[in-house]
Write a protein that holds these residues in place. Structure first.
Motif, PDB file in Angstrom:
ATOM      1  N   ALA A 173       0.722  -1.358  -0.038  1.00 40.63           N
ATOM      2  CA  ALA A 173       0.014  -0.008   0.052  1.00 40.63           C
ATOM      3  C   ALA A 173       0.778   1.269  -0.045  1.00 40.63           C
ATOM      4  O   ALA A 173       0.584   2.215  -0.721  1.00 40.63           O
ATOM      5  CB  ALA A 173      -1.022  -0.031   1.177  1.00 40.63           C
ATOM      6  N   TYR A 174       1.876   1.292   0.824  1.00 34.66           N
ATOM      7  CA  TYR A 174       2.718   2.537   0.868  1.00 34.66           C
ATOM      8  C   TYR A 174       3.332   2.633  -0.560  1.00 34.66           C
ATOM      9  O   TYR A 174       3.457   3.837  -0.977  1.00 34.66           O
ATOM     10  CB  TYR A 174       3.909   2.134   1.857  1.00 34.66           C
ATOM     11  CG  TYR A 174       5.163   2.930   2.071  1.00 34.66           C
ATOM     12  CD1 TYR A 174       4.943   4.276   2.393  1.00 34.66           C
ATOM     13  CD2 TYR A 174       6.367   2.829   1.119  1.00 34.66           C
ATOM     14  CE1 TYR A 174       5.906   5.308   2.395  1.00 34.66           C
ATOM     15  CE2 TYR A 174       7.176   3.963   1.096  1.00 34.66           C
ATOM     16  CZ  TYR A 174       7.030   5.156   1.765  1.00 34.66           C
ATOM     17  OH  TYR A 174       8.107   6.178   1.522  1.00 34.66           O
ATOM     18  N   LEU A 175       3.979   1.739  -1.125  1.00 40.13           N
ATOM     19  CA  LEU A 175       4.620   2.059  -2.420  1.00 40.13           C
ATOM     20  C   LEU A 175       3.565   2.542  -3.566  1.00 40.13           C
ATOM     21  O   LEU A 175       3.870   3.069  -4.344  1.00 40.13           O
ATOM     22  CB  LEU A 175       5.282   0.442  -2.834  1.00 40.13           C
ATOM     23  CG  LEU A 175       6.372  -0.060  -2.032  1.00 40.13           C
ATOM     24  CD1 LEU A 175       6.797  -1.237  -2.445  1.00 40.13           C
ATOM     25  CD2 LEU A 175       7.702   1.235  -2.272  1.00 40.13           C
ATOM     26  N   HIS A 176       2.412   1.786  -3.506  1.00 37.07           N
ATOM     27  CA  HIS A 176       1.302   2.147  -4.520  1.00 37.07           C
ATOM     28  C   HIS A 176       0.776   3.798  -4.250  1.00 37.07           C
ATOM     29  O   HIS A 176       0.492   4.422  -5.039  1.00 37.07           O
ATOM     30  CB  HIS A 176       0.131   1.083  -4.421  1.00 37.07           C
ATOM     31  CG  HIS A 176       0.595   0.053  -5.206  1.00 37.07           C
ATOM     32  ND1 HIS A 176       0.808  -1.121  -4.870  1.00 37.07           N
ATOM     33  CD2 HIS A 176       0.342  -0.233  -6.723  1.00 37.07           C
ATOM     34  CE1 HIS A 176       1.013  -1.863  -5.782  1.00 37.07           C
ATOM     35  NE2 HIS A 176       0.814  -1.527  -7.055  1.00 37.07           N
ATOM     36  N   MET A 190      10.850  -6.197  -5.529  1.00 38.55           N
ATOM     37  CA  MET A 190      10.865  -4.699  -5.558  1.00 38.55           C
ATOM     38  C   MET A 190      11.429  -4.202  -6.765  1.00 38.55           C
ATOM     39  O   MET A 190      10.956  -3.274  -7.019  1.00 38.55           O
ATOM     40  CB  MET A 190      11.772  -4.540  -4.093  1.00 38.55           C
ATOM     41  CG  MET A 190      11.981  -2.924  -3.945  1.00 38.55           C
ATOM     42  SD  MET A 190      10.470  -2.136  -3.310  1.00 38.55           S
ATOM     43  CE  MET A 190      10.128  -2.935  -1.736  1.00 38.55           C
ATOM     44  N   LEU A 191      12.373  -4.874  -7.258  1.00 39.71           N
ATOM     45  CA  LEU A 191      12.850  -4.115  -8.317  1.00 39.71           C
ATOM     46  C   LEU A 191      11.939  -4.133  -9.695  1.00 39.71           C
ATOM     47  O   LEU A 191      11.943  -3.271 -10.397  1.00 39.71           O
ATOM     48  CB  LEU A 191      14.317  -4.974  -8.835  1.00 39.71           C
ATOM     49  CG  LEU A 191      15.615  -4.786  -8.018  1.00 39.71           C
ATOM     50  CD1 LEU A 191      16.573  -5.986  -8.588  1.00 39.71           C
ATOM     51  CD2 LEU A 191      16.178  -3.525  -8.344  1.00 39.71           C
ATOM     52  N   GLN A 238       8.243  -1.162 -13.286  1.00 41.37           N
ATOM     53  CA  GLN A 238       6.956  -1.143 -13.709  1.00 41.37           C
ATOM     54  C   GLN A 238       6.134   0.116 -13.463  1.00 41.37           C
ATOM     55  O   GLN A 238       5.573   0.626 -14.177  1.00 41.37           O
ATOM     56  CB  GLN A 238       5.870  -2.482 -13.198  1.00 41.37           C
ATOM     57  CG  GLN A 238       6.431  -3.697 -13.844  1.00 41.37           C
ATOM     58  CD  GLN A 238       5.792  -4.876 -12.987  1.00 41.37           C
ATOM     59  OE1 GLN A 238       4.988  -4.795 -12.412  1.00 41.37           O
ATOM     60  NE2 GLN A 238       6.284  -6.202 -13.592  1.00 41.37           N
ATOM     61  N   THR A 239       6.434   0.692 -12.234  1.00 42.61           N
ATOM     62  CA  THR A 239       5.967   2.159 -12.018  1.00 42.61           C
ATOM     63  C   THR A 239       6.563   3.048 -12.322  1.00 42.61           C
ATOM     64  O   THR A 239       6.345   4.220 -11.627  1.00 42.61           O
ATOM     65  CB  THR A 239       5.446   1.730 -10.168  1.00 42.61           C
ATOM     66  OG1 THR A 239       6.502   1.564  -9.564  1.00 42.61           O
ATOM     67  CG2 THR A 239       4.275   0.782 -10.093  1.00 42.61           C
ATOM     68  N   HIS A 240       7.812   3.003 -12.568  1.00 43.96           N
ATOM     69  CA  HIS A 240       8.573   4.285 -12.952  1.00 43.96           C
ATOM     70  C   HIS A 240       9.148   4.886 -11.703  1.00 43.96           C
ATOM     71  O   HIS A 240       9.213   6.180 -11.621  1.00 43.96           O
ATOM     72  CB  HIS A 240       7.807   5.185 -13.893  1.00 43.96           C
ATOM     73  CG  HIS A 240       7.411   4.493 -14.979  1.00 43.96           C
ATOM     74  ND1 HIS A 240       8.245   3.891 -16.277  1.00 43.96           N
ATOM     75  CD2 HIS A 240       6.135   4.395 -15.462  1.00 43.96           C
ATOM     76  CE1 HIS A 240       7.421   3.650 -17.000  1.00 43.96           C
ATOM     77  NE2 HIS A 240       6.330   3.629 -16.793  1.00 43.96           N
ATOM     78  N   LEU A 241       9.461   4.119 -10.785  1.00 40.42           N
ATOM     79  CA  LEU A 241       9.723   4.632  -9.440  1.00 40.42           C
ATOM     80  C   LEU A 241      11.427   4.203  -9.417  1.00 40.42           C
ATOM     81  O   LEU A 241      11.934   3.142  -9.563  1.00 40.42           O
ATOM     82  CB  LEU A 241       9.181   3.907  -8.104  1.00 40.42           C
ATOM     83  CG  LEU A 241       9.381   4.359  -6.957  1.00 40.42           C
ATOM     84  CD1 LEU A 241       8.860   5.702  -6.723  1.00 40.42           C
ATOM     85  CD2 LEU A 241       8.823   3.455  -5.870  1.00 40.42           C
ATOM     86  N   ASP A 292      17.288  -8.916 -17.694  1.00 39.12           N
ATOM     87  CA  ASP A 292      15.889  -9.034 -17.151  1.00 39.12           C
ATOM     88  C   ASP A 292      15.068  -7.414 -17.542  1.00 39.12           C
ATOM     89  O   ASP A 292      13.926  -7.577 -17.199  1.00 39.12           O
ATOM     90  CB  ASP A 292      15.888  -9.047 -15.828  1.00 39.12           C
ATOM     91  CG  ASP A 292      16.526 -10.244 -15.073  1.00 39.12           C
ATOM     92  OD1 ASP A 292      16.618 -11.144 -16.040  1.00 39.12           O
ATOM     93  OD2 ASP A 292      17.109 -10.384 -14.172  1.00 39.12           O
ATOM     94  N   GLY A 293      15.873  -6.692 -18.395  1.00 37.26           N
ATOM     95  CA  GLY A 293      15.157  -5.463 -18.717  1.00 37.26           C
ATOM     96  C   GLY A 293      14.948  -4.477 -17.720  1.00 37.26           C
ATOM     97  O   GLY A 293      13.868  -3.752 -17.629  1.00 37.26           O
TER      98      GLY A 293
END
Length: 212
Positions: free
Chosen positions: A111-114, A139-140, A145-148, A179-180
């Motif tokens: 939830a925190y990351l989102h 985490m990576l 995926q979320t451009h963080l 792994d891109g």
């Protein structure tokens, strides 16, 4: 030796849920990693404050999200100083905690990351001597995926020779390419202060990063 921009870090609070964290404004960088990867030692080395994050012989003592305030960062002319923080996320995967608490933390970290708008990037801590674990990979992937932005510290480099550490770093960069993934990565040792200066610069760069 340049001045430490992370000096003056202070404990603010420990939160069991994300709605207990400081107001979601300004900018913050989260520190994440498995419980025995040396996260507390890294935080202490980066801030130049030996007792800031408690290091323990028993990994997994960080069972809450811990917020540390930093001195505000000067911005461009005519702009107010940026209020900045570091957030120490619960050590994951090793702690001898009940399954329900582990599930709680999985949900809260997710939830925190989102949801956290002031979050500018993640510093991921992993032991250079071991392959990345499932949590590290998750985490990576999430950050990618979320451009963080994510900066990976390969800790405990003092346990390897300089040559071995260089090889481990090169292997990790190669793996990211395969792994891109687009995280930045460096060698780090809180014991010998290896990579501390460059890690501080990376943290400040993340704090200054505008949120996409």
């Amino acid at each position: 030796m340049s001045l430490n921009p992370l000096q003056g870090a202070q404990f603010v609070l420990a939160a069991h849920r994300i709605n207990q964290l400081p107001a979601d404004q300004g900018a913050e960088v989260a520190f994440a990693g498995r419980s025995n990867a040396g996260k507390s030692s890294a935080l202490n080395a980066l801030t130049g404050h030996k007792g800031l994050a408690r290091t323990s012989k028993t990994p997994g003592r960080t069972q809450q999200m811990v917020a540390f305030s930093l001195p505000s960062l000067a911005q461009g002319e005519g702009q107010p100083p940026l209020q900045v923080r570091l957030i120490d996320l619960p050590g994951y995967g090793y702690a001898k905690v009940p399954p329900e608490l582990r599930d709680h933390w999985k949900q809260e970290i997710d939830a925190y990351l989102h949801q956290r708008r002031s979050l500018r990037g993640v510093v991921l801590i992993a032991d250079i001597r071991h392959p990345l674990k499932e949590f590290d990979r998750m985490m990576l992937e999430f950050c990618f995926q979320t451009h963080l932005p994510c900066h990976l510290l390969l800790t405990k480099a003092d346990k390897l020779s300089r040559n071995q550490a260089s090889q481990a770093l090169a292997a990790m960069r190669k793996q990211f390419e395969q792994d891109g993934l687009q995280a930045t990565v460096q060698v780090f040792s809180s014991t010998e202060a290896t990579g501390v200066e460059s890690a501080r610069e990376a943290v400040v760069a993340l704090l200054r990063q505008p949120r996409e």
